[in-house]
Write a protein that holds these residues in place. Structure first.
Motif, short mmCIF file in Angstrom:
data_model
loop_
_atom_site.label_atom_id
_atom_site.label_comp_id
_atom_site.label_asym_id
_atom_site.label_seq_id
_atom_site.Cartn_x
_atom_site.Cartn_y
_atom_site.Cartn_z
N PRO A 7 1.01 -1.06 -0.03
CA PRO A 7 -0.05 0.08 0.05
C PRO A 7 0.74 1.25 -0.08
O PRO A 7 1.92 1.26 0.48
N GLY A 8 0.25 2.27 -0.29
CA GLY A 8 1.00 3.65 -0.43
C GLY A 8 0.27 4.81 -1.14
O GLY A 8 -1.08 4.49 -1.58
N SER A 9 0.61 5.83 -1.26
CA SER A 9 -0.01 7.03 -2.07
C SER A 9 0.55 7.00 -3.20
O SER A 9 -0.26 7.47 -4.38
N LEU A 15 -3.86 4.40 -1.92
CA LEU A 15 -4.84 4.84 -0.84
C LEU A 15 -5.76 6.15 -1.53
O LEU A 15 -5.02 7.22 -2.10
N LEU A 48 -5.97 10.02 2.02
CA LEU A 48 -4.92 10.38 2.83
C LEU A 48 -5.05 12.04 2.94
O LEU A 48 -5.44 12.63 1.82
N LYS A 65 -2.74 14.01 3.05
CA LYS A 65 -1.93 14.59 2.05
C LYS A 65 -2.44 14.68 0.74
O LYS A 65 -1.84 15.19 -0.19
N PHE A 78 -8.00 2.06 -2.55
CA PHE A 78 -8.76 1.59 -1.20
C PHE A 78 -9.03 2.59 -0.59
O PHE A 78 -8.22 3.79 -0.53
N GLY A 102 -10.19 4.20 3.50
CA GLY A 102 -10.43 3.90 5.00
C GLY A 102 -9.17 3.12 5.65
O GLY A 102 -8.11 3.10 5.01
N LEU A 103 -9.70 1.93 6.36
CA LEU A 103 -8.40 1.33 6.96
C LEU A 103 -7.80 0.29 6.06
O LEU A 103 -8.61 -0.41 5.58
N LEU A 104 -6.44 0.13 6.36
CA LEU A 104 -5.68 -0.84 5.53
C LEU A 104 -6.11 -2.30 5.94
O LEU A 104 -6.24 -3.18 5.05
N ARG A 141 6.20 -3.20 3.06
CA ARG A 141 6.59 -1.94 3.05
C ARG A 141 8.09 -1.61 3.00
O ARG A 141 8.76 -2.65 3.25
N TYR A 165 7.71 6.25 12.07
CA TYR A 165 6.29 6.21 11.16
C TYR A 165 5.77 4.58 11.06
O TYR A 165 4.85 4.31 11.46
N MET A 185 2.86 2.34 12.59
CA MET A 185 1.76 1.98 11.72
C MET A 185 1.71 0.43 11.66
O MET A 185 0.88 -0.09 11.86
N MET A 217 0.02 -0.29 14.97
CA MET A 217 -1.32 -0.06 15.11
C MET A 217 -2.01 -1.05 14.09
O MET A 217 -3.14 -1.49 14.47
N ASN A 218 -1.76 -1.46 13.00
CA ASN A 218 -2.29 -2.53 12.30
C ASN A 218 -2.24 -3.80 12.97
O ASN A 218 -3.15 -4.35 12.95
O1 PNS Z 1 3.11 5.80 1.02
P1 PNS Z 1 2.59 6.22 2.22
O2 PNS Z 1 1.83 7.60 1.90
O3 PNS Z 1 3.63 6.48 3.19
O4 PNS Z 1 1.39 5.11 2.67
C1 PNS Z 1 0.85 5.29 3.90
C2 PNS Z 1 -0.31 4.22 3.89
C3 PNS Z 1 -1.22 4.48 2.86
C4 PNS Z 1 0.11 2.99 3.93
C5 PNS Z 1 -1.29 4.59 5.23
O5 PNS Z 1 -1.38 5.70 5.36
C6 PNS Z 1 -2.53 3.62 5.25
O6 PNS Z 1 -2.28 2.50 5.49
N1 PNS Z 1 -3.51 4.45 5.49
C7 PNS Z 1 -4.80 3.88 5.43
C8 PNS Z 1 -5.45 4.38 6.94
C9 PNS Z 1 -5.22 3.29 7.88
O7 PNS Z 1 -5.45 2.02 7.71
N2 PNS Z 1 -4.58 3.88 9.03
C10 PNS Z 1 -4.33 3.10 10.14
C11 PNS Z 1 -3.03 2.54 10.29
S1 PNS Z 1 -1.80 3.85 10.91
#
Ligand code: PNS
Length: 162
Positions: free
Chosen positions: A8-10, A37, A40, A42, A72, A74-76, A90, A100, A104, A107-108
């Motif tokens: 996943p990513g932006s 995503l 986001l 950003k 996607f 919402g939540l990953l 990642r 970070y 993350m 949290m996941n």
């Molecule tokens: O490439 P990036 O911007 O560092 O990717 C970040 C990403 C998309 C992996 C992260 O922001 C994400 O998974 N967002 C979805 C929201 C979510 O699940 N948040 C809770 C976990 S911190």
């Protein structure tokens, strides 16, 4: 059962660092689902729309059937469940990414203990590349050749009228 991981990513825009991670990830997994995503914070001022990013990623992997590009919201963890995937891939560039990414991943894991995050160290040629710097450098007229896939370079040149 094929082993699939979620990447996943932006991806605004996809870089050679992302592409390298996809290629290396494919040595460990049968396939990757690259997940862009949509919501986001950003994303408020994106360079490329989510649809453009999906097309750029598809172009960058050159029709490799092992790579599926999706979006996607919402939540990953929810998306991973929906996709029936239990590994998130990642890239880790440097110390600065660590905190970070560590937060993350934890949290996941708290949200879904079945979901594992797998980190791959970015190759030495790519550790300084980020989408943000690519965006800034391209916007300011700098040369980002070698930092992004050829189709992304063409899209940046078109956007900034080069
Ligand atoms: O490439 P990036 O911007 O560092 O990717 C970040 C990403 C998309 C992996 C992260 O922001 C994400 O998974 N967002 C979805 C929201 C979510 O699940 N948040 C809770 C976990 S911190």
């Amino acid at each position: 059962m094929p082993r699939i991981a979620l990447y996943p990513g932006s991806f605004d825009p996809p870089t050679n660092g992302h592409l390298s991670l996809i290629q290396r990830g494919l040595k460990m997994f049968d396939g990757l689902t690259v997940a862009v995503l949509r919501n986001l914070a950003k994303d408020k001022d994106p360079l490329f729309t989510v649809e453009e990013r999906v097309d750029l990623l598809k172009g960058a992997v050159n029709g490799d059937k092992r790579v599926t590009v999706k979006t996607f919201e919402g939540l990953l963890v929810k998306f991973a469940k929906q996709e029936k995937v239990n590994t998130v891939l990642r890239g880790l560039r440097a110390v600065s990414d660590f905190e970070y990414e560590f937060q993350m991943a934890n949290m996941n894991r708290k949200l879904d203990p079945e979901l594992e995050t797998l980190f791959m160290m970015t190759g030495e040629d790519y550790f300084y590349i980020s989408s943000r710097f690519v965006r800034d450098v391209a916007r300011l007229g700098g040369d980002v050749k070698g930092l992004v896939p050829a189709n992304v370079l063409a899209a940046l040149q078109e956007k900034f009228g080069k």
